[in-house]
Enzyme design. Structure first.
Site, PDB file in Angstrom:
ATOM      1  N   ASP A   8      -3.977 -16.748   6.542  1.00  0.00           N
ATOM      2  CA  ASP A   8      -5.263 -17.110   6.193  1.00  0.00           C
ATOM      3  C   ASP A   8      -5.165 -18.561   5.634  1.00  0.00           C
ATOM      4  O   ASP A   8      -4.209 -19.066   5.434  1.00  0.00           O
ATOM      5  CB  ASP A   8      -5.886 -16.257   5.161  1.00  0.00           C
ATOM      6  CG  ASP A   8      -5.438 -15.902   3.827  1.00  0.00           C
ATOM      7  OD1 ASP A   8      -4.266 -16.639   3.721  1.00  0.00           O
ATOM      8  OD2 ASP A   8      -5.814 -15.294   2.796  1.00  0.00           O
ATOM      9  N   HIS A   9      -6.175 -18.917   5.031  1.00  0.00           N
ATOM     10  CA  HIS A   9      -6.324 -20.567   4.359  1.00  0.00           C
ATOM     11  C   HIS A   9      -5.412 -20.516   3.258  1.00  0.00           C
ATOM     12  O   HIS A   9      -4.866 -21.729   3.087  1.00  0.00           O
ATOM     13  CB  HIS A   9      -7.579 -20.621   4.040  1.00  0.00           C
ATOM     14  CG  HIS A   9      -8.182 -19.677   2.997  1.00  0.00           C
ATOM     15  ND1 HIS A   9      -8.806 -18.109   3.502  1.00  0.00           N
ATOM     16  CD2 HIS A   9      -8.355 -19.530   1.394  1.00  0.00           C
ATOM     17  CE1 HIS A   9      -9.198 -17.651   2.511  1.00  0.00           C
ATOM     18  NE2 HIS A   9      -8.998 -18.423   1.389  1.00  0.00           N
ATOM     19  N   CYS A  65      -0.388 -14.637   3.317  1.00  0.00           N
ATOM     20  CA  CYS A  65      -1.782 -14.797   2.630  1.00  0.00           C
ATOM     21  C   CYS A  65      -1.362 -15.116   1.152  1.00  0.00           C
ATOM     22  O   CYS A  65      -0.330 -15.686   0.884  1.00  0.00           O
ATOM     23  CB  CYS A  65      -2.842 -13.723   2.610  1.00  0.00           C
ATOM     24  SG  CYS A  65      -2.046 -11.988   2.002  1.00  0.00           S
ATOM     25  N   THR A  67      -1.539 -13.334  -1.561  1.00  0.00           N
ATOM     26  CA  THR A  67      -0.450 -12.506  -2.034  1.00  0.00           C
ATOM     27  C   THR A  67       0.566 -11.838  -1.355  1.00  0.00           C
ATOM     28  O   THR A  67       1.550 -11.043  -1.734  1.00  0.00           O
ATOM     29  CB  THR A  67      -1.371 -11.434  -2.773  1.00  0.00           C
ATOM     30  OG1 THR A  67      -1.970 -10.737  -1.829  1.00  0.00           O
ATOM     31  CG2 THR A  67      -2.229 -11.886  -4.021  1.00  0.00           C
ATOM     32  N   GLY A  68       0.382 -11.517  -0.198  1.00  0.00           N
ATOM     33  CA  GLY A  68       0.797 -10.938   1.141  1.00  0.00           C
ATOM     34  C   GLY A  68       0.270  -9.321   1.029  1.00  0.00           C
ATOM     35  O   GLY A  68       0.753  -8.638   1.930  1.00  0.00           O
ATOM     36  N   GLY A  70      -2.837  -8.247   1.381  1.00  0.00           N
ATOM     37  CA  GLY A  70      -4.055  -8.049   2.109  1.00  0.00           C
ATOM     38  C   GLY A  70      -3.480  -8.069   3.624  1.00  0.00           C
ATOM     39  O   GLY A  70      -4.035  -7.183   4.519  1.00  0.00           O
ATOM     40  N   HIS A  98      16.736  -1.041   6.702  1.00  0.00           N
ATOM     41  CA  HIS A  98      16.519   0.395   6.035  1.00  0.00           C
ATOM     42  C   HIS A  98      15.136   0.731   7.001  1.00  0.00           C
ATOM     43  O   HIS A  98      14.990   1.738   7.306  1.00  0.00           O
ATOM     44  CB  HIS A  98      16.241   0.413   4.606  1.00  0.00           C
ATOM     45  CG  HIS A  98      17.441   0.716   4.167  1.00  0.00           C
ATOM     46  ND1 HIS A  98      17.831   1.273   2.770  1.00  0.00           N
ATOM     47  CD2 HIS A  98      18.800   0.274   4.619  1.00  0.00           C
ATOM     48  CE1 HIS A  98      18.978   1.160   2.285  1.00  0.00           C
ATOM     49  NE2 HIS A  98      19.686   0.820   3.426  1.00  0.00           N
ATOM     50  N   ASN A  99      14.251  -0.362   6.935  1.00  0.00           N
ATOM     51  CA  ASN A  99      12.697   0.144   7.447  1.00  0.00           C
ATOM     52  C   ASN A  99      12.392  -0.277   8.810  1.00  0.00           C
ATOM     53  O   ASN A  99      11.254   0.086   9.363  1.00  0.00           O
ATOM     54  CB  ASN A  99      11.659  -0.165   6.424  1.00  0.00           C
ATOM     55  CG  ASN A  99      11.866  -0.112   4.936  1.00  0.00           C
ATOM     56  OD1 ASN A  99      12.214  -0.765   4.163  1.00  0.00           O
ATOM     57  ND2 ASN A  99      11.991   1.127   4.530  1.00  0.00           N
ATOM     58  N   ARG A 109       1.432 -17.778  -2.551  1.00  0.00           N
ATOM     59  CA  ARG A 109       0.944 -17.716  -4.272  1.00  0.00           C
ATOM     60  C   ARG A 109       2.240 -17.171  -4.912  1.00  0.00           C
ATOM     61  O   ARG A 109       2.130 -17.426  -6.291  1.00  0.00           O
ATOM     62  CB  ARG A 109      -0.389 -17.560  -4.737  1.00  0.00           C
ATOM     63  CG  ARG A 109      -1.570 -18.317  -3.857  1.00  0.00           C
ATOM     64  CD  ARG A 109      -2.930 -17.840  -4.238  1.00  0.00           C
ATOM     65  NE  ARG A 109      -3.975 -18.542  -3.356  1.00  0.00           N
ATOM     66  CZ  ARG A 109      -5.127 -18.296  -3.110  1.00  0.00           C
ATOM     67  NH1 ARG A 109      -5.502 -16.857  -3.368  1.00  0.00           N
ATOM     68  NH2 ARG A 109      -5.978 -19.165  -2.504  1.00  0.00           N
ATOM     69  N   ARG A 132      21.026   7.547   9.401  1.00  0.00           N
ATOM     70  CA  ARG A 132      20.114   8.156   8.598  1.00  0.00           C
ATOM     71  C   ARG A 132      18.375   7.780   8.475  1.00  0.00           C
ATOM     72  O   ARG A 132      17.446   8.292   8.263  1.00  0.00           O
ATOM     73  CB  ARG A 132      20.496   8.636   7.152  1.00  0.00           C
ATOM     74  CG  ARG A 132      20.715   7.193   6.364  1.00  0.00           C
ATOM     75  CD  ARG A 132      21.301   7.749   5.075  1.00  0.00           C
ATOM     76  NE  ARG A 132      21.216   6.952   3.887  1.00  0.00           N
ATOM     77  CZ  ARG A 132      21.771   5.719   3.836  1.00  0.00           C
ATOM     78  NH1 ARG A 132      22.769   5.543   4.840  1.00  0.00           N
ATOM     79  NH2 ARG A 132      21.894   4.855   2.940  1.00  0.00           N
ATOM     80  N   HIS A 133      18.566   6.295   8.460  1.00  0.00           N
ATOM     81  CA  HIS A 133      17.269   5.495   8.360  1.00  0.00           C
ATOM     82  C   HIS A 133      16.590   5.540   9.772  1.00  0.00           C
ATOM     83  O   HIS A 133      15.192   5.741   9.553  1.00  0.00           O
ATOM     84  CB  HIS A 133      17.290   4.005   8.328  1.00  0.00           C
ATOM     85  CG  HIS A 133      18.446   3.685   7.083  1.00  0.00           C
ATOM     86  ND1 HIS A 133      17.583   4.096   5.676  1.00  0.00           N
ATOM     87  CD2 HIS A 133      19.564   3.314   6.539  1.00  0.00           C
ATOM     88  CE1 HIS A 133      18.610   3.898   4.753  1.00  0.00           C
ATOM     89  NE2 HIS A 133      19.868   3.510   5.601  1.00  0.00           N
ATOM     90  N   ARG A 136      13.945   8.594   9.576  1.00  0.00           N
ATOM     91  CA  ARG A 136      13.010   8.356   8.468  1.00  0.00           C
ATOM     92  C   ARG A 136      11.884   7.311   9.151  1.00  0.00           C
ATOM     93  O   ARG A 136      10.760   7.329   9.047  1.00  0.00           O
ATOM     94  CB  ARG A 136      13.338   7.734   7.233  1.00  0.00           C
ATOM     95  CG  ARG A 136      14.409   8.673   6.348  1.00  0.00           C
ATOM     96  CD  ARG A 136      15.121   7.966   5.310  1.00  0.00           C
ATOM     97  NE  ARG A 136      16.268   8.970   4.702  1.00  0.00           N
ATOM     98  CZ  ARG A 136      17.106   8.800   4.233  1.00  0.00           C
ATOM     99  NH1 ARG A 136      17.675   7.278   3.978  1.00  0.00           N
ATOM    100  NH2 ARG A 136      18.043   9.380   3.654  1.00  0.00           N
TER     101      ARG A 136
HETATM  102  C1  RB5 Z   1      -7.654 -15.229  -0.668  1.00  0.00           C
HETATM  103  O1  RB5 Z   1      -8.109 -16.036  -1.663  1.00  0.00           O
HETATM  104  C2  RB5 Z   1      -6.693 -14.091  -1.115  1.00  0.00           C
HETATM  105  O2  RB5 Z   1      -7.778 -13.106  -1.450  1.00  0.00           O
HETATM  106  C3  RB5 Z   1      -5.818 -13.739   0.221  1.00  0.00           C
HETATM  107  O3  RB5 Z   1      -5.224 -14.657   0.368  1.00  0.00           O
HETATM  108  C4  RB5 Z   1      -4.921 -12.589  -0.042  1.00  0.00           C
HETATM  109  O4  RB5 Z   1      -4.111 -12.943  -1.154  1.00  0.00           O
HETATM  110  C5  RB5 Z   1      -5.346 -11.272  -0.094  1.00  0.00           C
HETATM  111  O5  RB5 Z   1      -4.655 -10.308   0.035  1.00  0.00           O
END
Ligand code: RB5
Length: 145
Positions: A8-9, A65, A67-68, A70, A98-99, A109, A132-133, A136
């Site tokens: 995303d942005h 994104c 935080t990663g 969403g 493992h996954n 961020r 074993r993985h 799962r």
């Molecule tokens: C955008 O502001 C923010 O919500 C998005 O990049 C992300 O962190 C969502 O999980």
């Protein structure tokens, strides 16, 4: 190996940096957007990348994104996808070993560029251990509706 990448942005600048890391390693990289800092909704981008990976299970995806979070939540709604949010070398290597994760997610961020380098190194150099993985991972697939 083909990589579909999206952000995303909030992740667009780190996406450019990450694309180059994969290209340097010989991966074919297809950028599914976004391409500017204009606001977009992360589920739209996650859908594009996750759908592309689900149709080509020899490929992998990368979603970035703020935080990663969403991106990983959204991508995991698509059948065949195992999207893992990672934070460092260890979590990136475990996501593969493992996954058998097929989409790498992280937060622009959350991690610095040096950490992004180590995440990509771990992701590219760590095969799925199987054994074993494997059972799962099959159980994860069996949870799909
Ligand atoms: C955008 O502001 C923010 O919500 C998005 O990049 C992300 O962190 C969502 O999980």
């Amino acid at each position: 190996m083909k990589i579909y990448i999206g952000s995303d942005h909030a992740g667009v600048e780190v996406k450019e940096f990450t694309k180059e890391l994969f290209k340097k390693r010989g991966y074919e990289v297809e950028d599914l957007g976004t391409h500017s800092t204009e606001r977009v909704d992360y589920p739209d981008i996650a859908k594009e990348v996750a759908t592309a990976v689900s149709k080509d299970l020899d490929s992998q995806g990368v979603l970035i994104c703020g935080t990663g979070i969403g991106m990983s939540i959204s991508a995991n709604k698509i059948k065949g996808i195992r999207a893992a949010e990672v934070f460092d070398y260890y979590t990136a290597s475990m996501a593969r070993a493992h996954n058998d994760a097929n989409i790498l997610c992280f937060g622009a961020r959350v991690v610095g560029l040096g950490v992004v380098e180590s995440i990509v190194e771990a992701w590219c150099n760590t095969p799925f251990e199987g054994g074993r993985h494997a059972k799962r991972v099959e159980k994860i697939t069996s949870l799909e509706k």
